[in-house]
Motif scaffolding. Structure first.
Motif, mmCIF file in Angstrom:
data_model
loop_
_atom_site.group_PDB
_atom_site.id
_atom_site.type_symbol
_atom_site.label_atom_id
_atom_site.label_comp_id
_atom_site.label_asym_id
_atom_site.label_seq_id
_atom_site.Cartn_x
_atom_site.Cartn_y
_atom_site.Cartn_z
ATOM 1 N N GLY A 148 -8.358 8.255 16.003
ATOM 2 C CA GLY A 148 -7.196 7.399 16.174
ATOM 3 C C GLY A 148 -6.220 7.544 15.022
ATOM 4 O O GLY A 148 -6.078 8.617 14.430
ATOM 5 N N GLU A 149 -5.561 6.470 14.677
ATOM 6 C CA GLU A 149 -4.504 6.506 13.665
ATOM 7 C C GLU A 149 -4.964 6.075 12.284
ATOM 8 O O GLU A 149 -4.276 6.325 11.304
ATOM 9 N N ASN A 150 -6.133 5.411 12.188
ATOM 10 C CA ASN A 150 -6.508 4.871 10.884
ATOM 11 C C ASN A 150 -8.011 4.788 10.658
ATOM 12 O O ASN A 150 -8.486 3.955 9.899
ATOM 13 N N GLN A 151 -8.785 5.652 11.332
ATOM 14 C CA GLN A 151 -10.226 5.630 11.144
ATOM 15 C C GLN A 151 -10.770 7.030 10.905
ATOM 16 O O GLN A 151 -10.166 8.025 11.322
ATOM 17 N N ILE A 152 -11.911 7.078 10.225
ATOM 18 C CA ILE A 152 -12.598 8.336 9.949
ATOM 19 C C ILE A 152 -14.047 8.173 10.365
ATOM 20 O O ILE A 152 -14.712 7.205 9.972
ATOM 21 N N PRO B 168 0.549 -3.608 0.717
ATOM 22 C CA PRO B 168 1.957 -4.048 0.734
ATOM 23 C C PRO B 168 2.932 -2.904 0.480
ATOM 24 O O PRO B 168 4.042 -2.896 1.018
ATOM 25 N N THR B 169 2.527 -1.938 -0.338
ATOM 26 C CA THR B 169 3.414 -0.804 -0.633
ATOM 27 C C THR B 169 3.292 0.310 0.407
ATOM 28 O O THR B 169 4.156 1.179 0.497
ATOM 29 N N ILE B 170 2.189 0.331 1.160
ATOM 30 C CA ILE B 170 1.979 1.348 2.198
ATOM 31 C C ILE B 170 1.680 0.620 3.500
ATOM 32 O O ILE B 170 0.517 0.401 3.862
ATOM 33 N N PRO B 171 2.715 0.175 4.230
ATOM 34 C CA PRO B 171 2.502 -0.640 5.431
ATOM 35 C C PRO B 171 1.982 0.137 6.638
ATOM 36 O O PRO B 171 1.532 -0.461 7.607
ATOM 37 N N LYS B 172 2.060 1.479 6.605
ATOM 38 C CA LYS B 172 1.614 2.280 7.737
ATOM 39 C C LYS B 172 0.868 3.513 7.250
ATOM 40 O O LYS B 172 1.281 4.157 6.287
ATOM 41 N N ILE B 173 -0.231 3.837 7.911
ATOM 42 C CA ILE B 173 -1.022 5.017 7.573
ATOM 43 C C ILE B 173 -0.451 6.223 8.322
ATOM 44 O O ILE B 173 -0.553 6.318 9.554
ATOM 45 N N GLU B 174 0.163 7.134 7.571
ATOM 46 C CA GLU B 174 0.730 8.337 8.172
ATOM 47 C C GLU B 174 -0.372 9.378 8.399
ATOM 48 O O GLU B 174 -1.405 9.360 7.718
ATOM 49 N N PRO B 175 -0.151 10.332 9.344
ATOM 50 C CA PRO B 175 -1.178 11.349 9.603
ATOM 51 C C PRO B 175 -1.558 12.151 8.362
ATOM 52 O O PRO B 175 -2.734 12.455 8.149
ATOM 53 N N GLY C 240 -4.760 13.366 -2.056
ATOM 54 C CA GLY C 240 -5.649 12.308 -1.597
ATOM 55 C C GLY C 240 -6.045 11.380 -2.719
ATOM 56 O O GLY C 240 -6.087 10.162 -2.557
ATOM 57 N N GLY C 241 -6.324 11.945 -3.907
ATOM 58 C CA GLY C 241 -6.694 11.109 -5.037
ATOM 59 C C GLY C 241 -5.550 10.256 -5.509
ATOM 60 O O GLY C 241 -5.755 9.203 -6.105
ATOM 61 N N ALA C 242 -4.316 10.691 -5.234
ATOM 62 C CA ALA C 242 -3.147 9.951 -5.704
ATOM 63 C C ALA C 242 -2.793 8.781 -4.805
ATOM 64 O O ALA C 242 -1.967 7.964 -5.152
ATOM 65 N N LEU C 243 -3.442 8.695 -3.629
ATOM 66 C CA LEU C 243 -3.090 7.641 -2.687
ATOM 67 C C LEU C 243 -3.908 6.376 -2.959
ATOM 68 O O LEU C 243 -5.133 6.391 -2.832
ATOM 69 N N PRO C 244 -3.256 5.271 -3.309
ATOM 70 C CA PRO C 244 -3.985 4.012 -3.557
ATOM 71 C C PRO C 244 -4.263 3.280 -2.245
ATOM 72 O O PRO C 244 -3.791 2.163 -2.029
ATOM 73 N N VAL C 245 -5.033 3.931 -1.364
ATOM 74 C CA VAL C 245 -5.293 3.362 -0.044
ATOM 75 C C VAL C 245 -6.733 2.864 0.005
ATOM 76 O O VAL C 245 -7.665 3.651 -0.138
ATOM 77 N N PRO C 246 -6.948 1.589 0.206
ATOM 78 C CA PRO C 246 -8.319 1.080 0.305
ATOM 79 C C PRO C 246 -8.961 1.473 1.623
ATOM 80 O O PRO C 246 -8.284 1.647 2.637
ATOM 81 N N VAL C 247 -10.270 1.653 1.595
ATOM 82 C CA VAL C 247 -11.017 1.954 2.818
ATOM 83 C C VAL C 247 -12.167 0.974 2.946
ATOM 84 O O VAL C 247 -12.648 0.412 1.960
ATOM 85 N N GLU C 248 -12.588 0.764 4.183
ATOM 86 C CA GLU C 248 -13.690 -0.169 4.448
ATOM 87 C C GLU C 248 -14.590 0.429 5.517
ATOM 88 O O GLU C 248 -14.106 0.921 6.546
ATOM 89 N N ILE C 249 -15.882 0.425 5.263
ATOM 90 C CA ILE C 249 -16.846 0.915 6.246
ATOM 91 C C ILE C 249 -17.118 -0.200 7.230
ATOM 92 O O ILE C 249 -17.724 -1.219 6.897
#
Length: 463
Positions: A82-86, A47-54, A264-273
């Motif tokens: 792409g824009e949101n995958q690793i 909700p606080t980060i609606p878009k994944i920036e490069p 990177g550690g400061a970003l509260p961005v969840p990831v899913e495999i």
């Protein structure tokens, strides 16, 4: 003649160096040749980060890469898709569940206060950790999986022991707004910027540590990545203003890496495999054997054709071709190129480019001989007249390689790198090795026979 001897000596030195590199350093093999695991990680919004920036995606990629390095995988590939995958490729890792456990989750950043009376113990633990890290680097080249895993377990115990020497301060990655590398004279530092609450907590933390000799522990994923000492001048108020500088005598690369880690550690961005699959090692063995058989078979046919059609120049071209193959292989090893099936295809294609250059040179030489020029002048003119064609062909190929590397991803980039390296080395061998060897051969009277360079020359001239 002295110039040719000097170049010949240089070629000999390069050849010995290439053989030494190939014999002493392992060639890196990609996932499709060695087998292993491949994971696709989805970086999710909040909700606080609606878009994944490069920049955010790159920071998460770096955290994942650090975790992959902790697995002891020396030929791993971690890249954004792409824009949101690793995409993560782990050659030689046959336990995808373990990789998923290590790579899943969000990085956790902590700023901790060293406990009183633990200064001597910290020195001992840090020294032990440095020894284990150095040993881990050596073990990666040996590919002794049992020893690698044992050393990783020892590193984990060392990290836990160091963590026990610190206590939480309540200051974490959620309070860090930015971290950037900045130059100071000939050295580099890392500048930190906190939010309001983080600035207050950091001031309190540094006030407690100032002048005590105890360190401020910066932990990422429960592993200490930095331990600066706070100067005694901050004993009254601590470091205020919400800004701080980590001074560690970093190089530019080290400071930038640490900044990326902290951001990177400061970003509260969840990831899913979202994908986890295993590539069988048998595919790699079959692919390697098939590629070797195809490469050797094709090379033998080319060598036979060059001798049968071009006679003495063909023998010279074959020697240059073997030198080219060794130099290119050594370049792959030195530059850390990870060979994949497309990469091998690029290497084989570059062999064809090297042959093409010699064909152009020898055909030009034959034209000069048929025009009635002397043998030495024909060889010189052949190289001179063919140069522009060779240069044009190789430059256009390099442009295509640049486009493939810039716009492509993964295996396509591997193809572009190996082809580009091969083209550059082929220019050297065709225009330097072949030319020098031919001129050296011409210094011997027994080889100064035009028919060795152009069969049926007398019939052509008479007609």
């Amino acid at each position: 003649m002295q110039k040719q001897r000097s170049i010949l000596a240089l070629i000999f030195v390069l050849l010995v160096a290439a053989i030494t590199v190939i014999a002493t350093m392992p060639t890196r093999l990609g996932l499709d040749l060695q087998g292993g695991s491949q994971l696709t990680i989805q970086v999710k919004t909040t909700p606080t980060i609606p878009k994944i920036e490069p920049g955010m995606l790159e920071a998460v990629r770096r955290i994942v890469e650090n975790r992959v390095n902790g697995l002891g995988v020396s030929e791993s590939v971690v890249q954004t898709v792409g824009e949101n995958q690793i995409l993560v490729q782990l050659p030689g890792v046959n336990d995808p569940q373990q990789a998923e456990r290590v790579l899943g989750g969000t990085a956790k950043l902590d700023f901790r206060e060293q406990l009183a009376g633990t200064e001597a113990q910290l020195v001992i633990e840090r020294q032990l950790q440095q020894e284990l890290l150095a040993k881990q680097t050596e073990l990666k080249t040996s590919k002794n999986e049992a020893a690698i895993q044992e050393n990783l377990a020892a590193l984990k115990r060392s990290n836990e022991a160091i963590a026990q020497l610190y206590k939480s301060s309540g200051l974490g990655g959620e309070n860090l707004k930015d971290a950037q590398a900045q130059p100071t004279g000939n050295e580099w530092n890392v500048a930190l910027r906190f939010d309001t609450k983080g600035g207050e907590l950091f001031a309190e933390l540094t006030k407690n540590l100032a002048g005590t000799g105890r360190t401020l522990g910066i932990f990422l994923d429960e592993r200490m990545i930095s331990s600066p000492v706070v100067g005694v001048e901050f004993a009254q108020t601590g470091i205020t203003g919400g800004n701080a500088v980590i001074q560690g005598r970093f190089t530019a690369q080290e400071a930038n890496d640490l900044g990326v880690q902290l951001r990177g550690g400061a970003l509260p961005v969840p990831v899913e495999i979202i994908e986890n699959r295993t590539v069988g090692a048998s595919l790699g063995r079959d692919s390697i054997q098939s590629s070797i058989n195809a490469g050797i078979g094709g090379l033998i046919l080319v060598l036979i054709f060059m001798i049968g059609y071009y006679r003495l120049p063909g023998v010279i071209a074959n020697i240059s071709l073997l030198i080219y193959a060794l130099l290119t292989w050594a370049a792959f090893v030195l530059l850390g190129v990870t060979l994949t099936l497309p990469g091998i295809a690029g290497f084989v294609l570059s062999i064809g480019m090297a042959v093409d250059a010699n064909v152009l040179i020898f055909e030009r030489t034959r034209e000069e001989l048929r025009a009635g020029k002397t043998l030495y002048r024909s060889v010189e003119s052949g190289f001179y007249r063919a140069f522009s064609s060779i240069l044009d062909g190789n430059v256009t190929t390099l442009i295509a390689c640049t486009a493939l590397f810039w716009l492509g991803a993964g295996l396509v980039k591997g193809f572009a790198v190996t082809l580009a390296l091969g083209v550059v080395v082929s220019m050297f061998t065709a225009l330097t090795c072949s030319r020098t060897l031919l001129l050296v051969v011409l210094s011997f009277p027994g080889f100064r026979k035009p028919e060795l360079f152009c069969p049926n020359l007398s019939k052509t001239v008479n007609s």
